[in-house]
Every structure is written in structure tokens, then in C-alpha cells.
Design a protein around this motif. Structure first.
Motif, short mmCIF file in Angstrom:
data_model
loop_
_atom_site.label_atom_id
_atom_site.label_comp_id
_atom_site.label_asym_id
_atom_site.label_seq_id
_atom_site.Cartn_x
_atom_site.Cartn_y
_atom_site.Cartn_z
N SER A 1 33.70 40.20 16.03
CA SER A 1 32.90 40.03 14.82
C SER A 1 33.75 39.69 13.60
CB SER A 1 32.09 41.31 14.54
OG SER A 1 31.16 41.53 15.57
N ARG B 1 33.64 36.32 11.22
CA ARG B 1 33.49 36.28 9.75
C ARG B 1 34.61 35.45 9.12
NH1 ARG B 1 30.93 41.45 10.55
NH2 ARG B 1 32.89 42.49 11.01
N LEU C 1 26.64 35.31 12.27
CA LEU C 1 27.09 35.96 13.50
C LEU C 1 25.89 36.26 14.38
CD1 LEU C 1 29.71 38.55 12.17
CD2 LEU C 1 30.17 36.33 13.24
#
Length: 375
Positions: free
Chosen positions: A321, A325, A352
């Protein structure tokens, strides 16, 4: 069993009703008609028939409704179940999903699944254990969804998978799967099932047209157009890596190259899953990999924006994750370029994955439900 040639277990109008209920449940029966081009009488007849078949159930009306409120309609979650198998280079996931498209049980086999037949035998045994544990009859299973990294070759849709999955490659898997599990089987690559999982359990709840980027050992993707997965003529829609020349392939955003870069700089990462679980943006090599890779990502996003014009582009697969980003923050959208009169075209929203869990594994389990009951 030739699952791909089977007709759905529900008619087109029945699938429309089931999909509306799936998206909006609990939904007042009287409200369903507004989501269709059918008459109220037709909708009531379809709902009644689906309820009689045990696929829908009526619930109490919403409190505070005026007059004679309509009963709410919900899916009967225990009506049927589907099985999913997702094969990656470092793990295999077995999932069981109910009629509400929720994964109710899951088993993960860690490690490279180098031996196909041995792996399938273990999975068949694991499935028996799950069914016994959940007290679910095999008669309630409607099919098996199978997903794996790679692309399809030939008319019988054989996978050309990454090297760690050599034993699974260029083999007609469908009859083998149907023999081992005694279920009709649907096969898609794991990027497509990731897109399907995202459409049913993630971004698809607010977005009907999106591109799904699947960052795994390799790199691919899937397309969802107007709420439906687009597979392409040969089943290879979303093979985004083909836009890169051979001399660019080592810079495409496949996570195998990030792991190689990290290892060169002394960061020992054993697998894609280990990368996802332990990712640290300060690791030496992360920034250099991003500087090499992001121009490739920018080109793909510009291509998707120009050709598909999606509402969103989803960063998914096995991507950590935090790395996702970082990548989104560095993307240069076409809308950020100079344009005539200073007016740029609207661009896609970069997000995401919003699927809780492995979207590819979830999508594999939902394949039989998607193609036989829902739109």
C-alpha cells in the motif's frame, strides 16, 4: 463440463434483478423497478420466481415508511457457493464464496507451487475440510474459478505463466481442474480476476468503468467497462506489458525487478508476499527503482486515459500500500500537460485497491457467480 459454453443459471432479466439486489441490498421491492427498464409487474414476477428458487428472500420493510411499505429484498447467502483458486509465484489461495459474494473461508499454501498435480491434490483435500468445517454440502457448489499469472495462448486458453509456474504453463488446465474438483471451471488470469473482485467488492461500488493495474511478480491488468469485465477476443485484454519494447521490459513495473534491485543493495526479500508485508519506503533501492519505472507507468496511464477514458485507475495486485501511494504521488497525468487555451481534459482518478483482502483470490471465487447469476 466445458463451463465456458454453459448458459447462466439465470436469465438475463433474472441476472439484472439479482445484480441490483446485490449492489443495493437490502432494497425495497418497489424500488427495484426504478433501476430497470422493466414494468413493475415484471419485476414483481421475477422477484417472486427468484424467491421461490431460494435465491432471494423478503425482509421486513424499512421503519418509518408511509402507507403500505414494500418488503425489503436480499440475497439468500447460503443458496449456493463457489470455489476459487488463485495461483501466484509464491503462494496458492483457495477460497469459498457465498451467494452474497463474500469469501466465507480461505486457505493459503505458502511457497512456490512448482508441482501442479501435487498442489491440486492438496487443494482438493483442503476444500473437503472447509466444506466439513462449514457444514456445506457439495451439492451447493456451482463451480470453480481459477486464476493464475500469465496470458492465454491457443484456442483452448492455455496459460503462458512466469517461469516459477512452468509446470502450470501451456497445459489444458480446464479438464484437469474439472476432473479433480468435479465442478465446472472458469479460467482467467489473475489480473482479470483482480478486476472482477475489485468491481464486486471494492472500487466497483462507486465506479463502473475502471482499469485495474495488477502489480505482481509480473505486471498486467484488467478492464471493467460499464460494470462488466472486458476480456477481449482472445481473453487477454489488460495485458498492459505489451506496450513496452523488449529493451524496456526490465523497467516495467513488475515487482520481481524491485526485489532484484533491493537484493543488489543488501535488502534480503524472499518473496512478493514478504515484500508486501514488510515494505519500508526507506530501503535503499526503492527510489532508484521508482525513477526507472515511473516513466513506464506514466506512459501506460496516458494510454489508458486516451483509449479507455476510465473514471478510475486502480493500483492493485500484490502491491504494498505504501509503495502504491508513492507511485500515485509521482504519476504525471495527461491532464497536467499544457493544453490549448489552458483547458485540460478531465483525467482518471488514481486510487489504491479498495478490496479487503486479495482481490485476485476473491475474484477467482466469484467467477462462477459472476458469469452464472450476476451481470
Amino acid at each position: 463440463m466445458a463451463a465456458l459454453e454453459k448458459s447462466p443459471l439465470a436469465s438475463e432479466n433474472e441476472r439484472l434483478i439479482l445484480d441490483i439486489v446485490r449492489s443495493c441490498e437490502p432494497i425495497p421491492r418497489a424500488t427495484i423497478t426504478a433501476h430497470t427498464n422493466l414494468t413493475q409487474q415484471s419485476v414483481h414476477r421475477l422477484v417472486q420466481a427468484l424467491t421461490a428458487r431460494g435465491l432471494l428472500r423478503a425482509g421486513a420493510p424499512f421503519k418509518g415508511a408511509r402507507g403500505q411499505p414494500s418488503p425489503t429484498i436480499e440475497l439468500e447467502r447460503q443458496a449456493v457457493y463457489s470455489v476459487g483458486i488463485s495461483v501466484n509465484t509464491d503462494a496458492v489461495t483457495l477460497s469459498l464464496a457465498d451467494f452474497g459474494c463474500d469469501v466465507v473461508d480461505q486457505e493459503v499454501l505458502r511457497g512456490v507451487p512448482a508441482d501442479r498435480k501435487a498442489t491440486l491434490a492438496i487443494l482438493a483435500e483442503k476444500l473437503g475440510s472447509i466444506l466439513a468445517r462449514r457444514q456445506i454440502s457439495r451439492a451447493n457448489l456451482i463451480g470453480l474459478g481459477f486464476a493464475m499469472s500469465g496470458f492465454f495462448v491457443g484456442d483452448d486458453r492455455r496459460f503462458n505463466a512466469p517461469e516459477p509456474l512452468r509446470d502450470w504453463s501451456l497445459v489444458d488446465l480446464q479438464p484437469e481442474l474439472e476432473q479433480v474438483f468435479a465442478l465446472p471451471a472458469w479460467l482467467e488470469n489473475n489480473a482479470t480476476t483482480g478486476a472482477i473482485g475489485e468491481s464486486l467488492r471494492g472500487v466497483g461500488r462507486w465506479c463502473k468503468t475502471f482499469a485495474y493495474l495488477s502489480f505482481n511478480y509480473g505486471f498486467g491488468g484488467g478492464l471493467v467497462l460499464e460494470g462488466r469485465p472486458y476480456l477481449g477476443f482472445h481473453g487477454n485484454a489488460g495485458e498492459f506489458s505489451v506496450i513496452y519494447d523488449p529493451d524496456e521490459m526490465l523497467r516495467r513495473p513488475a515487482l520481481q525487478y524491485l526485489i532484484a534491485t533491493l537484493r543488489e543493495r543488501g535488502v534480503e526479500i524472499g518473496s512478493i508476499e514478504e515484500l508486501k508485508q514488510n515494505f519500508d519506503p526507506s530501503w535503499p533501492g526503492v527510489e532508484s527503482w521508482l525513477s526507472e519505472t515511473m516513466p513506464m507507468v506514466d506512459r501506460l496511464i496516458a494510454t489508458l486515459a486516451g483509449v479507455i477514458d476510465p473514471q478510475a485507475i486502480v493500483f492493485g495486485g500484490q502491491l504494498p500500500s505504501e509503495l502504491g501511494r508513492m507511485m500515485i504521488a509521482r504519476v504525471r497525468l495527461p491532464s497536467q500537460r499544457p493544453h490549448r487555451y489552458g483547458a485540460a481534459p478531465p483525467g482518471p482518478r488514481l486510487v489504491l485497491s479498495e478490496t479487503k483482502g486479495d482481490a485476485s483470490a476473491i475474484g477467482a471465487a466469484l467467477l462462477p457467480l459472476k458469469f452464472r447469476y450476476f451481470l
